[in-house]
Design an enzyme around this catalytic site. Structure first.
Site, PDB file in Angstrom:
ATOM      1  N   LYS A  48     -10.307  10.548  -5.982  1.00  0.00           N
ATOM      2  CA  LYS A  48     -10.319  10.782  -7.450  1.00  0.00           C
ATOM      3  C   LYS A  48      -9.984   9.810  -8.195  1.00  0.00           C
ATOM      4  O   LYS A  48     -10.088   9.574  -9.442  1.00  0.00           O
ATOM      5  CB  LYS A  48      -9.829  12.062  -7.793  1.00  0.00           C
ATOM      6  CG  LYS A  48     -10.329  13.332  -6.825  1.00  0.00           C
ATOM      7  CD  LYS A  48      -9.271  14.639  -7.576  1.00  0.00           C
ATOM      8  CE  LYS A  48      -9.434  16.010  -6.792  1.00  0.00           C
ATOM      9  NZ  LYS A  48      -8.525  16.808  -7.302  1.00  0.00           N
ATOM     10  N   GLY A  49      -9.005   9.035  -7.547  1.00  0.00           N
ATOM     11  CA  GLY A  49      -8.225   7.917  -8.240  1.00  0.00           C
ATOM     12  C   GLY A  49      -8.939   6.932  -9.276  1.00  0.00           C
ATOM     13  O   GLY A  49      -8.414   6.550 -10.261  1.00  0.00           O
ATOM     14  N   ASP A 101      -2.446   9.748  -9.013  1.00  0.00           N
ATOM     15  CA  ASP A 101      -1.473  11.166  -9.050  1.00  0.00           C
ATOM     16  C   ASP A 101      -0.365  11.090  -8.100  1.00  0.00           C
ATOM     17  O   ASP A 101      -0.286  10.171  -7.015  1.00  0.00           O
ATOM     18  CB  ASP A 101      -2.521  12.226  -8.435  1.00  0.00           C
ATOM     19  CG  ASP A 101      -2.777  12.220  -7.027  1.00  0.00           C
ATOM     20  OD1 ASP A 101      -3.064  11.243  -6.502  1.00  0.00           O
ATOM     21  OD2 ASP A 101      -2.473  13.213  -6.542  1.00  0.00           O
ATOM     22  N   LYS A 133      -1.557  -3.342  -4.580  1.00  0.00           N
ATOM     23  CA  LYS A 133       0.103  -3.252  -4.098  1.00  0.00           C
ATOM     24  C   LYS A 133       0.418  -3.863  -2.716  1.00  0.00           C
ATOM     25  O   LYS A 133      -0.365  -3.483  -1.721  1.00  0.00           O
ATOM     26  CB  LYS A 133       0.192  -1.729  -4.416  1.00  0.00           C
ATOM     27  CG  LYS A 133       1.655  -1.593  -4.092  1.00  0.00           C
ATOM     28  CD  LYS A 133       2.043   0.197  -4.568  1.00  0.00           C
ATOM     29  CE  LYS A 133       1.642   1.023  -3.514  1.00  0.00           C
ATOM     30  NZ  LYS A 133       2.326   2.380  -3.629  1.00  0.00           N
ATOM     31  N   ASP A 173      -8.724   2.251  -7.317  1.00  0.00           N
ATOM     32  CA  ASP A 173      -7.635   2.339  -8.375  1.00  0.00           C
ATOM     33  C   ASP A 173      -6.596   1.552  -7.675  1.00  0.00           C
ATOM     34  O   ASP A 173      -5.944   0.609  -8.387  1.00  0.00           O
ATOM     35  CB  ASP A 173      -7.371   3.911  -8.175  1.00  0.00           C
ATOM     36  CG  ASP A 173      -7.159   4.595  -6.932  1.00  0.00           C
ATOM     37  OD1 ASP A 173      -7.636   3.873  -5.968  1.00  0.00           O
ATOM     38  OD2 ASP A 173      -6.686   5.838  -6.849  1.00  0.00           O
ATOM     39  N   ASP A 225      -3.662  -0.268  -1.059  1.00  0.00           N
ATOM     40  CA  ASP A 225      -2.265  -0.028  -0.593  1.00  0.00           C
ATOM     41  C   ASP A 225      -1.915  -0.618   0.849  1.00  0.00           C
ATOM     42  O   ASP A 225      -1.963  -1.857   0.916  1.00  0.00           O
ATOM     43  CB  ASP A 225      -1.626   1.304  -0.858  1.00  0.00           C
ATOM     44  CG  ASP A 225      -0.208   1.511  -0.174  1.00  0.00           C
ATOM     45  OD1 ASP A 225       0.691   0.568  -0.278  1.00  0.00           O
ATOM     46  OD2 ASP A 225       0.251   2.833  -0.038  1.00  0.00           O
ATOM     47  N   LEU A 283       2.787   4.719  -7.906  1.00  0.00           N
ATOM     48  CA  LEU A 283       2.348   4.624  -9.266  1.00  0.00           C
ATOM     49  C   LEU A 283       1.668   5.741  -9.695  1.00  0.00           C
ATOM     50  O   LEU A 283       0.950   6.440  -8.830  1.00  0.00           O
ATOM     51  CB  LEU A 283       1.694   3.137  -9.318  1.00  0.00           C
ATOM     52  CG  LEU A 283       2.416   2.055  -9.203  1.00  0.00           C
ATOM     53  CD1 LEU A 283       1.516   0.863  -9.311  1.00  0.00           C
ATOM     54  CD2 LEU A 283       3.661   1.931  -9.606  1.00  0.00           C
TER      55      LEU A 283
HETATM   56  P1  IMP Z   1      -4.597   2.635   1.440  1.00  0.00           P
HETATM   57  O1  IMP Z   1      -5.556   3.215   2.370  1.00  0.00           O
HETATM   58  O2  IMP Z   1      -3.197   2.765   2.135  1.00  0.00           O
HETATM   59  O3  IMP Z   1      -4.776   1.260   0.890  1.00  0.00           O
HETATM   60  O4  IMP Z   1      -4.436   3.801   0.142  1.00  0.00           O
HETATM   61  C1  IMP Z   1      -5.223   3.866  -0.739  1.00  0.00           C
HETATM   62  C2  IMP Z   1      -5.442   5.145  -1.357  1.00  0.00           C
HETATM   63  O5  IMP Z   1      -3.857   5.540  -1.291  1.00  0.00           O
HETATM   64  C3  IMP Z   1      -5.527   4.794  -3.025  1.00  0.00           C
HETATM   65  O6  IMP Z   1      -6.878   4.985  -3.150  1.00  0.00           O
HETATM   66  C4  IMP Z   1      -4.586   5.997  -3.547  1.00  0.00           C
HETATM   67  O7  IMP Z   1      -5.522   7.126  -3.378  1.00  0.00           O
HETATM   68  C5  IMP Z   1      -3.636   6.090  -2.596  1.00  0.00           C
HETATM   69  N1  IMP Z   1      -2.340   5.496  -3.067  1.00  0.00           N
HETATM   70  C6  IMP Z   1      -1.877   4.307  -2.526  1.00  0.00           C
HETATM   71  N2  IMP Z   1      -0.669   4.006  -3.216  1.00  0.00           N
HETATM   72  C7  IMP Z   1      -0.603   4.819  -4.350  1.00  0.00           C
HETATM   73  C8  IMP Z   1       0.317   5.029  -5.542  1.00  0.00           C
HETATM   74  O8  IMP Z   1       1.183   4.198  -5.677  1.00  0.00           O
HETATM   75  N3  IMP Z   1      -0.017   6.037  -6.447  1.00  0.00           N
HETATM   76  C9  IMP Z   1      -0.940   6.971  -6.025  1.00  0.00           C
HETATM   77  N4  IMP Z   1      -1.633   6.667  -5.029  1.00  0.00           N
HETATM   78  C10 IMP Z   1      -1.605   5.801  -4.250  1.00  0.00           C
END
Ligand code: IMP
Length: 176
Positions: free
Chosen positions: A42-43, A159, A131, A100, A103, A153
């Site tokens: 949803k982000g 969220d 990030k 959004d 990470d 964040l």
């Molecule tokens: P990744 O697969 O670790 O890159 O994560 C991506 C998803 O994790 C994002 O689309 C967010 O939904 C969630 N996420 C990662 N870091 C944050 C944060 O700091 N705040 C909120 N959601 C996050």
């Protein structure tokens, strides 16, 4: 009970200028082409809504995808599954995946592989926040809003346990 405080990190006006900058970059690269923006739910719903209006382009189409990740702490591996798939045909199209926040990078990596199965002409990634600290895989992010080293964040779609998505700025969660 754990309480969290919020510290403003990116103001609504900084977000607004960045969104129009990103839209200009995208138009510069792909202004002549039909574009499909795919938001990750949803982000990215607020970011995508602002970006598409900043693009102000006739031939832009919107779709959404939603994934769920399961982490396994014993192996620190992760499984990602699609819970809402893309509905528009992507074959031969210019596609921008609108995220959004990136990470670990695992979600974007998974989605890029998934989108490529639909045979688009090109897929690029546009992320509001890059990030860096927990990155596990290298992923190309062609359009980056803000680079943040670390922290959890919220706001502007992001969220914490489904809270704070409505906030117009981006905040860091400070737990006490
Ligand atoms: P990744 O697969 O670790 O890159 O994560 C991506 C998803 O994790 C994002 O689309 C967010 O939904 C969630 N996420 C990662 N870091 C944050 C944060 O700091 N705040 C909120 N959601 C996050």
């Amino acid at each position: 009970m754990n309480k969290e405080a919020l510290k403003l990190l990116i103001s609504p006006s900084d977000i607004a200028s960045k969104v129009s900058e990103l839209a200009k970059q995208i138009l510069n690269d792909h202004g002549e082409e039909e574009l499909i923006l795919i938001g990750t739910l949803k982000g990215s719903f607020i970011f995508l809504a602002d970006l598409v209006r900043a693009l102000d382009k006739k031939d832009v189409f919107i779709d959404f995808v939603r994934v769920k990740s399961y982490g396994y702490s014993d192996t620190s591996s992760e499984e990602i599954v699609i819970t809402k798939d893309i509905e528009l045909p992507l074959e031969g199209k210019t596609v921008i995946l609108v995220e959004d926040i990136v990470d670990t990078g695992l979600t974007v990596k998974f989605l890029l592989e998934h989108l490529k199965l639909h045979k688009p002409k090109i897929v690029k990634v546009c992320a509001l926040i890059d990030k860096r600290e927990r990155r596990k895989v290298d992923v190309p992010i062609e359009y980056v809003g803000f680079v943040v080293e670390k922290g959890f964040l919220v706001g502007y779609g992001l969220d914490y346990a489904e809270k704070y998505r409505h906030l117009p700025g981006v905040y860091e969660v400070i737990k006490s």
